[in-house]
Design an enzyme around this catalytic site. Structure first.
Site, short mmCIF file in Angstrom:
data_model
loop_
_atom_site.label_atom_id
_atom_site.label_comp_id
_atom_site.label_asym_id
_atom_site.label_seq_id
_atom_site.Cartn_x
_atom_site.Cartn_y
_atom_site.Cartn_z
N ASN A 202 -65.45 9.98 -18.91
CA ASN A 202 -65.25 11.21 -19.68
C ASN A 202 -63.77 11.57 -19.68
O ASN A 202 -63.14 11.63 -18.62
CB ASN A 202 -66.04 12.37 -19.06
CG ASN A 202 -65.76 13.70 -19.74
OD1 ASN A 202 -66.20 13.93 -20.85
ND2 ASN A 202 -65.01 14.58 -19.07
N GLU A 203 -63.22 11.74 -20.87
CA GLU A 203 -61.86 12.24 -21.06
C GLU A 203 -60.84 11.54 -20.14
O GLU A 203 -60.15 12.19 -19.34
CB GLU A 203 -61.82 13.76 -20.88
CG GLU A 203 -62.71 14.46 -21.91
CD GLU A 203 -62.63 15.98 -21.86
OE1 GLU A 203 -62.11 16.54 -20.87
OE2 GLU A 203 -63.09 16.61 -22.84
N PRO A 204 -60.72 10.22 -20.27
CA PRO A 204 -59.80 9.49 -19.39
C PRO A 204 -58.33 9.72 -19.70
O PRO A 204 -57.46 9.21 -18.96
CB PRO A 204 -60.18 8.02 -19.64
CG PRO A 204 -60.70 8.01 -21.04
CD PRO A 204 -61.43 9.32 -21.19
N ALA A 240 -64.49 8.47 -25.15
CA ALA A 240 -64.73 9.89 -24.87
C ALA A 240 -63.45 10.65 -24.54
O ALA A 240 -63.42 11.47 -23.62
CB ALA A 240 -65.74 10.03 -23.73
N HIS A 278 -63.62 13.69 -28.26
CA HIS A 278 -63.98 15.10 -28.13
C HIS A 278 -63.12 15.97 -29.04
O HIS A 278 -61.95 15.66 -29.29
CB HIS A 278 -63.81 15.56 -26.68
CG HIS A 278 -64.74 14.89 -25.72
ND1 HIS A 278 -64.66 15.07 -24.36
CD2 HIS A 278 -65.78 14.04 -25.93
CE1 HIS A 278 -65.61 14.35 -23.78
NE2 HIS A 278 -66.29 13.72 -24.72
#
Length: 567
Positions: A202-204, A240, A278
């Site tokens: 998630n959101e790397p 993501a 996102h």
């Protein structure tokens, strides 16, 4: 001479209303209407197994004919055995899926809690959108501190502890993912697991990943290899990222998957079945001036610019731009568990009207770019044992659905084919992307028709960024070329659903009760009923002459109507 039955719904003095004309050509199908509004998620996975969580999952699983999915953080996070509250805190959850034997360091795999979470989904008609994360404490390169205590007014950066770090061994990480995927196949069956999404992390591009871009690409390679060792036909994807294309991150990731060196296998590229990113709005609180009171102001433009940036990058990669795209967090703001004046939209009507207007524009952007927009994930669920209407970004409170959930019921009732529809009150896409909705309100329309042409569903919204009184819209809706053939003067049923201050709105009903934090049993029943999608009035009949009919109705600011015409 055209003869039609005109139905009036007068809810406010027309002298204060703004006239808006909507026209729909039922013969002009402009394409498929993708059922994007069927993905949900939350930081806290364990609430899915709690009583209120199960009730809400049942509502999500019943939204419509299309499959609903749920995405959760923390599916691999390690619990603190000394902290009895650790599975159910704000922005926290844990499963103990991976620990190590203290005597010899051998892995211990235990998917009991993960199974309980996924069982809760599937028992209620919801499927897992599996987010592969976060790092178990025993695998983290910097494991301490690990857990945290988040409060609604805390700096969000306090959460980025040991779970956000790369693994001490990527092969050990891959083996964990393989064991998880293999266990899932053994428990649920290959056919079932083939219907899931597997998304890596998630959101790397922000501190959710305290590693480099290259380390994330390595994580992706090993994660995907672990899943596909267990189930070669699984659906895998990523990255993501936060903020749309997030600079060059999305492009570099796609380049890696197409022709980079796979860190797990040594081959060229990496499997990629869907692409995720996102998008977030950015509401603010406006101080009072001599002419305008202090108020909340939304900003849809920032979210749409995120989507535009990402779609543009994806479209430019011709070998993958056909892949499904999931906006795996798509919200009006960036912190579901935070409470500030900037997010005082969540209980009432602005949230669903924003969502109707934003999701429709995202579908428009996908059509403009020619990309395969599959899902928009609303990052909102519920918290058991919290006050009523506490201000968090949730879909329900104490088993009472908020108005936001009813826009998803509306989306679930839309038909599969999109119709040409025009509204004189709707902002052009480019205008919303540039400056959001700051002048007159955005009175928009999304129209659909069934495959057989026997049902038409039309959603109309009256949205503005400002949480201030605005004029109602007096809608004149005209449909042409509908239900043609057979006898002249065909009579069709019309069911008109409404979200406004007095319909489909448990929050306004709760305030009328005096905002009780301990509602009586009868008040609880009334609030649950108020939280359901309600009709504006009993179903009526509309006569179509030569395929044409017209109706008029009033639509207050931030209200939404769904009109369903059916033979």
């Amino acid at each position: 001479m055209l003869s039609v039955l005109v139905v009036f719904y007068v809810l406010a003095p027309l002298c204060y209303a703004r006239q808006v004309n909507i026209t729909i050509d039922a013969s002009n199908v402009v394409g498929d209407l993708p059922p994007v509004a069927r993905f949900f998620g939350a930081d806290e996975p364990n609430y899915a197994t709690y009583p209120d969580g199960r009730v809400l999952l049942d509502h999500l699983g019943s939204l419509g004919p299309h499959q609903t999915y749920f995405r959760a953080h923390n599916l691999l996070t390690t619990c603190d055995p000394s902290d009895q509250t650790s599975p159910h805190r704000l922005k926290w959850g844990c499963t103990n899926a991976y620990t190590e034997d203290p005597s010899d360091g051998q892995p211990i795999y235990n998917f009991t809690i993960v199974d309980e979470i996924f069982d809760a989904y599937m028992e209620n008609g919801v499927k897992p959108y599996v987010e592969i994360g976060f790092m178990p404490q025993a695998l983290s390169t910097s494991p301490n501190p690990y857990s945290f205590n988040f409060t609604p007014t805390a700096n969000p950066d306090i959460i980025f502890t040991g779970w956000s770090n790369p693994p001490v061994s990527f092969p050990k990480w891959e083996e964990l993912i393989f064991q998880w995927a293999q266990h899932s196949v053994d428990k649920y069956g290959e056919e079932e697991v083939n219907t899931w999404y597997w998304e890596v992390w998630n959101e790397p591009n922000i501190p959710y990943w305290n590693g480099t871009e290259e380390q994330y690409f390595t994580l992706y390679d090993y994660s995907v290899n672990g899943v596909l060792r267990a189930l070669p036909s699984a659906t895998v994807g990523g990255p993501a990222v936060a903020g749309g294309a997030s600079g060059d991150f999305l492009g570099l990731f796609l380049t890696h998957t197409i022709n980079g060196t796979n860190n797990a296998t040594g081959s060229g590229g990496a499997p990629l079945d869907f692409i995720s990113f996102h998008a977030k709005g950015s509401p603010t609180f406006i101080d009072a001036t001599d002419s305008v009171p202090a108020h909340l102001q939304m900003n849809m433009a920032s979210a749409l610019q995120n989507v535009d940036d990402a779609f543009s990058v994806i479209q430019s990669f011709h070998t993958v731009n056909h892949l499904p795209i999931v906006i795996s967090e798509d919200d009006p703001d960036s912190l579901a568990a935070g409470v500030t004046p900037n997010v005082e939209y969540r209980n009432g009507l602005i949230y669903p009207s924003y969502t109707a207007a934003a999701f429709t524009r995202e579908i428009d952007l996908a059509e403009q770019y020619g990309v395969n927009f599959t899902g928009a994930t609303t990052w909102a669920f519920e918290y058991d044992d919290h006050p009523y209407f506490d201000g968090f970004r949730v879909l329900a409170t104490n088993q009472i659905d908020k108005p936001i959930l009813n826009i998803f019921r509306i989306f679930g009732m839309m038909e599969s084919k999109r119709l040409e529809a025009q509204s004189t009150g709707q902002y052009p896409l480019a205008a919303v992307m540039t400056s959001s909705v700051r002048n007159e309100s955005d009175v928009g329309v999304l129209a659909s028709i069934s495959e057989g042409g026997d049902k038409i569903a039309v959603v109309v919204w009256n949205y503005h960024d400002d949480a201030l009184p605005k004029p109602d819209a007096q809608i004149s809706l005209n449909i042409s070329n509908a239900f043609v053939g057979g006898a002249s003067g065909r009579v069709t049923s019309l069911t008109h659903y409404r979200i406004d201050q007095s319909h489909s709105n448990a929050y306004s009903a709760w305030k009328l009760m005096g905002s009780p934090q301990h509602p009586t049993p009868n008040q609880q029943i009334d609030l649950k009923m108020a939280g359901m999608l309600q009709m504006l009035q009993p179903p009526t009949e509309v006569q179509f002459e030569n395929g044409m009919a017209g109706i008029q109705f009033n639509l207050p600011i931030h209200a939404i109507s769904l009109l369903v015409f059916e033979q």
